[in-house]
Design an enzyme around this catalytic site. Structure first.
Site, PDB file in Angstrom:
ATOM      1  N   TRP A   1       0.825  -1.193   0.000  1.00 23.97           N
ATOM      2  CA  TRP A   1       0.000   0.000   0.000  1.00 23.97           C
ATOM      3  C   TRP A   1       0.871   1.258   0.000  1.00 23.97           C
ATOM      4  CZ3 TRP A   1      -4.698  -1.763  -0.761  1.00 23.97           C
ATOM      5  CH2 TRP A   1      -5.150  -2.927  -0.126  1.00 23.97           C
ATOM      6  N   HIS A   6      -1.184   2.217   4.660  1.00 26.72           N
ATOM      7  CA  HIS A   6      -0.412   1.772   5.825  1.00 26.72           C
ATOM      8  C   HIS A   6      -0.769   2.552   7.086  1.00 26.72           C
ATOM      9  CE1 HIS A   6       2.180  -1.271   4.146  1.00 26.72           C
ATOM     10  NE2 HIS A   6       2.425  -0.509   3.095  1.00 26.72           N
ATOM     11  N   ASP A  45       8.979   1.369   4.036  1.00 27.93           N
ATOM     12  CA  ASP A  45       9.069   1.849   2.652  1.00 27.93           C
ATOM     13  C   ASP A  45      10.150   2.924   2.507  1.00 27.93           C
ATOM     14  OD1 ASP A  45       7.240   0.288   1.255  1.00 27.93           O
ATOM     15  OD2 ASP A  45       5.546   1.563   1.802  1.00 27.93           O
ATOM     16  N   ARG A  48      13.627   1.090   2.101  1.00 26.45           N
ATOM     17  CA  ARG A  48      13.892  -0.002   1.162  1.00 26.45           C
ATOM     18  C   ARG A  48      14.708   0.415  -0.054  1.00 26.45           C
ATOM     19  NH1 ARG A  48       9.186  -0.504  -2.493  1.00 26.45           N
ATOM     20  NH2 ARG A  48      10.144  -2.472  -3.096  1.00 26.45           N
ATOM     21  N   HIS A  60       8.492  -7.136   1.215  1.00 29.03           N
ATOM     22  CA  HIS A  60       7.168  -6.510   1.157  1.00 29.03           C
ATOM     23  C   HIS A  60       6.134  -7.335   0.392  1.00 29.03           C
ATOM     24  CE1 HIS A  60       8.611  -2.377   2.440  1.00 29.03           C
ATOM     25  NE2 HIS A  60       9.744  -3.040   2.234  1.00 29.03           N
ATOM     26  N   HIS A 116       4.254  -2.823   9.331  1.00 30.67           N
ATOM     27  CA  HIS A 116       4.170  -2.562   7.886  1.00 30.67           C
ATOM     28  C   HIS A 116       3.769  -3.810   7.088  1.00 30.67           C
ATOM     29  CE1 HIS A 116       5.252  -0.270   4.241  1.00 30.67           C
ATOM     30  NE2 HIS A 116       5.618  -1.448   3.761  1.00 30.67           N
ATOM     31  N   ASP A 120       1.031  -4.866   4.113  1.00 26.36           N
ATOM     32  CA  ASP A 120       1.325  -5.235   2.718  1.00 26.36           C
ATOM     33  C   ASP A 120       0.743  -6.587   2.301  1.00 26.36           C
ATOM     34  OD1 ASP A 120       2.561  -3.015   1.622  1.00 26.36           O
ATOM     35  OD2 ASP A 120       4.602  -3.647   2.149  1.00 26.36           O
ATOM     36  N   HIS A 126       0.488  -7.530  -3.781  1.00 27.58           N
ATOM     37  CA  HIS A 126       1.716  -7.902  -3.059  1.00 27.58           C
ATOM     38  C   HIS A 126       1.797  -9.411  -2.874  1.00 27.58           C
ATOM     39  CE1 HIS A 126       3.708  -4.068  -1.549  1.00 27.58           C
ATOM     40  NE2 HIS A 126       2.729  -3.659  -2.345  1.00 27.58           N
ATOM     41  N   HIS A 149      -0.012  -1.688 -10.269  1.00 28.98           N
ATOM     42  CA  HIS A 149       0.347  -1.824  -8.857  1.00 28.98           C
ATOM     43  C   HIS A 149       0.022  -0.533  -8.101  1.00 28.98           C
ATOM     44  CE1 HIS A 149       2.534  -3.791  -5.554  1.00 28.98           C
ATOM     45  NE2 HIS A 149       2.773  -2.536  -5.185  1.00 28.98           N
ATOM     46  N   ASP A 153      -2.234   0.138  -4.890  1.00 29.46           N
ATOM     47  CA  ASP A 153      -1.562   0.649  -3.686  1.00 29.46           C
ATOM     48  C   ASP A 153      -2.215   1.942  -3.210  1.00 29.46           C
ATOM     49  OD1 ASP A 153       0.466  -1.071  -2.919  1.00 29.46           O
ATOM     50  OD2 ASP A 153       2.087   0.076  -3.847  1.00 29.46           O
TER      51      ASP A 153
HETATM   52  N1  DCM Z   1       6.352  -5.261  -5.594  1.00 29.51           N
HETATM   53  C1  DCM Z   1       5.544  -6.376  -5.509  1.00 29.51           C
HETATM   54  N2  DCM Z   1       5.907  -7.523  -6.117  1.00 29.51           N
HETATM   55  C2  DCM Z   1       7.047  -7.586  -6.829  1.00 29.51           C
HETATM   56  C3  DCM Z   1       7.878  -6.465  -6.940  1.00 29.51           C
HETATM   57  C4  DCM Z   1       7.497  -5.297  -6.321  1.00 29.51           C
HETATM   58  O1  DCM Z   1       4.516  -6.316  -4.852  1.00 29.51           O
HETATM   59  N3  DCM Z   1       7.391  -8.728  -7.398  1.00 29.51           N
HETATM   60  C5  DCM Z   1       5.941  -4.030  -4.946  1.00 29.51           C
HETATM   61  C6  DCM Z   1       6.907  -3.446  -3.987  1.00 29.51           C
HETATM   62  C7  DCM Z   1       6.610  -1.997  -4.118  1.00 29.51           C
HETATM   63  C8  DCM Z   1       6.212  -1.795  -5.557  1.00 29.51           C
HETATM   64  O2  DCM Z   1       5.762  -3.092  -5.990  1.00 29.51           O
HETATM   65  O3  DCM Z   1       5.458  -1.696  -3.353  1.00 29.51           O
HETATM   66  C9  DCM Z   1       7.306  -1.214  -6.413  1.00 29.51           C
HETATM   67  O4  DCM Z   1       8.413  -2.035  -6.276  1.00 29.51           O
HETATM   68  P1  DCM Z   1       9.844  -1.632  -6.812  1.00 29.51           P
HETATM   69  O5  DCM Z   1      10.064  -0.260  -6.248  1.00 29.51           O
HETATM   70  O6  DCM Z   1      10.725  -2.673  -6.205  1.00 29.51           O
HETATM   71  O7  DCM Z   1       9.712  -1.679  -8.270  1.00 29.51           O
HETATM   72  N1  DCM Z   2       8.615   4.939  -2.362  1.00 34.88           N
HETATM   73  C1  DCM Z   2       9.797   5.525  -1.938  1.00 34.88           C
HETATM   74  N2  DCM Z   2      10.821   5.691  -2.850  1.00 34.88           N
HETATM   75  C2  DCM Z   2      10.654   5.319  -4.123  1.00 34.88           C
HETATM   76  C3  DCM Z   2       9.456   4.718  -4.557  1.00 34.88           C
HETATM   77  C4  DCM Z   2       8.456   4.544  -3.642  1.00 34.88           C
HETATM   78  O1  DCM Z   2       9.930   5.854  -0.771  1.00 34.88           O
HETATM   79  N3  DCM Z   2      11.661   5.517  -4.970  1.00 34.88           N
HETATM   80  C5  DCM Z   2       7.565   4.775  -1.374  1.00 34.88           C
HETATM   81  C6  DCM Z   2       6.375   5.633  -1.697  1.00 34.88           C
HETATM   82  C7  DCM Z   2       5.188   4.711  -1.593  1.00 34.88           C
HETATM   83  C8  DCM Z   2       5.749   3.377  -1.199  1.00 34.88           C
HETATM   84  O2  DCM Z   2       7.160   3.439  -1.393  1.00 34.88           O
HETATM   85  O3  DCM Z   2       4.328   5.162  -0.554  1.00 34.88           O
HETATM   86  C9  DCM Z   2       5.160   2.271  -2.058  1.00 34.88           C
HETATM   87  O4  DCM Z   2       5.885   1.156  -1.751  1.00 34.88           O
HETATM   88  P1  DCM Z   2       5.499  -0.214  -2.447  1.00 34.88           P
HETATM   89  O5  DCM Z   2       5.341   0.193  -3.857  1.00 34.88           O
HETATM   90  O6  DCM Z   2       6.662  -1.021  -1.968  1.00 34.88           O
HETATM   91  O7  DCM Z   2       4.205  -0.599  -1.773  1.00 34.88           O
HETATM   92 ZN    ZN Z   3       5.675  -2.006   1.582  1.00 35.73          ZN
HETATM   93 ZN    ZN Z   4       2.893  -1.751  -3.189  1.00 33.17          ZN
END
Ligand code: DCM
Ligand code: DCM
Ligand code: ZN
Ligand code: ZN
Ligand code: DCM
Length: 271
Positions: A1, A6, A45, A48, A60, A116, A120, A126, A149, A153
């Site tokens: 999310w 969250h 988040d 990461r 996540h 968190h 998720d 997710h 996604h 989210d």
């Molecule tokens: N994500 C997911 N499943 C994956 C890869 C990423 O649910 N196989 C989620 C984690 C983050 C978002 O998608 O919320 C973007 O991931 P990233 O920043 O790693 O591309």
């Molecule tokens: N996010 C971040 N930095 C990035 C991309 C996303 O901090 N470069 C944060 C903003 C979103 C959250 O991650 O609120 C989404 O995470 P996910 O896509 O892993 O759920």
């Molecule tokens: Zn997350």
């Molecule tokens: Zn997400």
């Protein structure tokens, strides 16, 4: 999310935890306000994408190798990567919270991860492998290009709530108050008991696999009702939104209620 989901889940949990649980986590998180859970709900988040936090980037989600919409289902052995997934992480950080010998900063960090990841695991995308949880699928949202996604989210919940998107804490507080009422005396009253069936502190994998399978089932019914190919380039802010919104409400409400129950079990065990 996104942040809204969250933070809402954390506020719902703070509305349902026992008094002892509030006191315990206010001390561990060093925050004696009503925001003690909400204030750390997006911490995982925020780290990461940093160098020191990279180890947690796969924590996540779990990539269910299913075949929506014909077949959904998660298998821990098949789908959890060697370096971890949301299910193994919930086990790992729950057991750190239960270990009184660990340094307080380790248990503080474990608390922030658990808060968190319970969130998720309730986001259907997710718990899905297709296009990396839908990140690789381009769709339209109110005429602009987004990835699927992100729509699940953030966009759907933000549209439901209205208001200023920048005020995540205010919007979350408001949404959490509404969903708390629905759980206490509204449409979720008759099902809330079933939400905490099959929760065992001694088996966090089995417990969170129940949650994962529930989320993943929505990938077949609501995320890709006609398969992943059919959704590419579609406008989702209309009919699709109308069907998805109640699922997101339910998943956010459930995540908050379950997080409260999980934190209560941890505190009960520690005292
Ligand atoms: N994500 C997911 N499943 C994956 C890869 C990423 O649910 N196989 C989620 C984690 C983050 C978002 O998608 O919320 C973007 O991931 P990233 O920043 O790693 O591309
Ligand atoms: N996010 C971040 N930095 C990035 C991309 C996303 O901090 N470069 C944060 C903003 C979103 C959250 O991650 O609120 C989404 O995470 P996910 O896509 O892993 O759920
Ligand atoms: Zn997350
Ligand atoms: Zn997400
Ligand atoms: N932390 C860490 N390594 C450090 C300092 C802090 O892993 N050298 C962790 C402990 C806390 C988190 O980062 O859980 C942030 O802590 P705080 O919110 O107290 O700054």
């Amino acid at each position: 999310w996104g942040s809204l989901g969250h933070i809402t889940i954390a506020y719902i949990a703070s509305n349902f935890v026992k008094e002892e649980t509030t006191a315990y986590f206010q001390e561990l998180l060093r925050n004696d306000t009503e925001h003690y859970l909400a204030g750390v709900a997006t911490w995982a988040d925020s780290i990461r994408y940093t160098k020191w936090g990279r180890f947690s980037k796969n924590f996540h989600f779990i990539d269910a190798k299913d075949d929506p919409p014909a077949y959904c289902g998660v298998d821990f052995k098949r789908d959890c990567k060697e370096d971890g997934c949301v299910v193994s992480s919930l086990q790992n950080y729950t057991s750190q919270l239960l270990d009184p010998k660990l340094w307080p900063w380790r248990r503080n960090q474990a608390a922030k991860f658990v808060i968190h990841f319970v969130g998720d695991i309730h986001q259907p995308l997710h718990v899905e492998n297709v296009a990396q949880g839908g990140n690789g699928i381009h769709v339209n949202w109110e005429g602009h290009e987004f990835n699927l996604h992100h729509v699940w989210d953030s966009s759907i919940a933000e549209k439901m709530l209205g208001g200023n998107r920048r005020k995540a804490y205010d919007n979350a507080f408001r949404w959490a108050t509404d969903l708390t009422d629905e759980i206490e005396s509204g449409k979720y009253l008759s099902v809330r008991e079933s939400w905490i069936d099959g929760m065992f502190l001694d088996d966090p994998i089995a417990t969170s696999m129940v949650w994962a399978n529930e989320s993943n089932a929505y990938v077949c019914s609501h995320v890709f009702p006609e398969g992943p190919v059919a959704i590419v380039g579609q406008e989702l802010a209309g009919e699709y939104f109308e069907k998805a919104a109640p699922v997101i409400e339910l998943q956010v409400a459930k995540a908050g209620y379950r997080l409260a129950a999980w934190l209560d079990l941890i505190v009960e065990r520690m005292s």
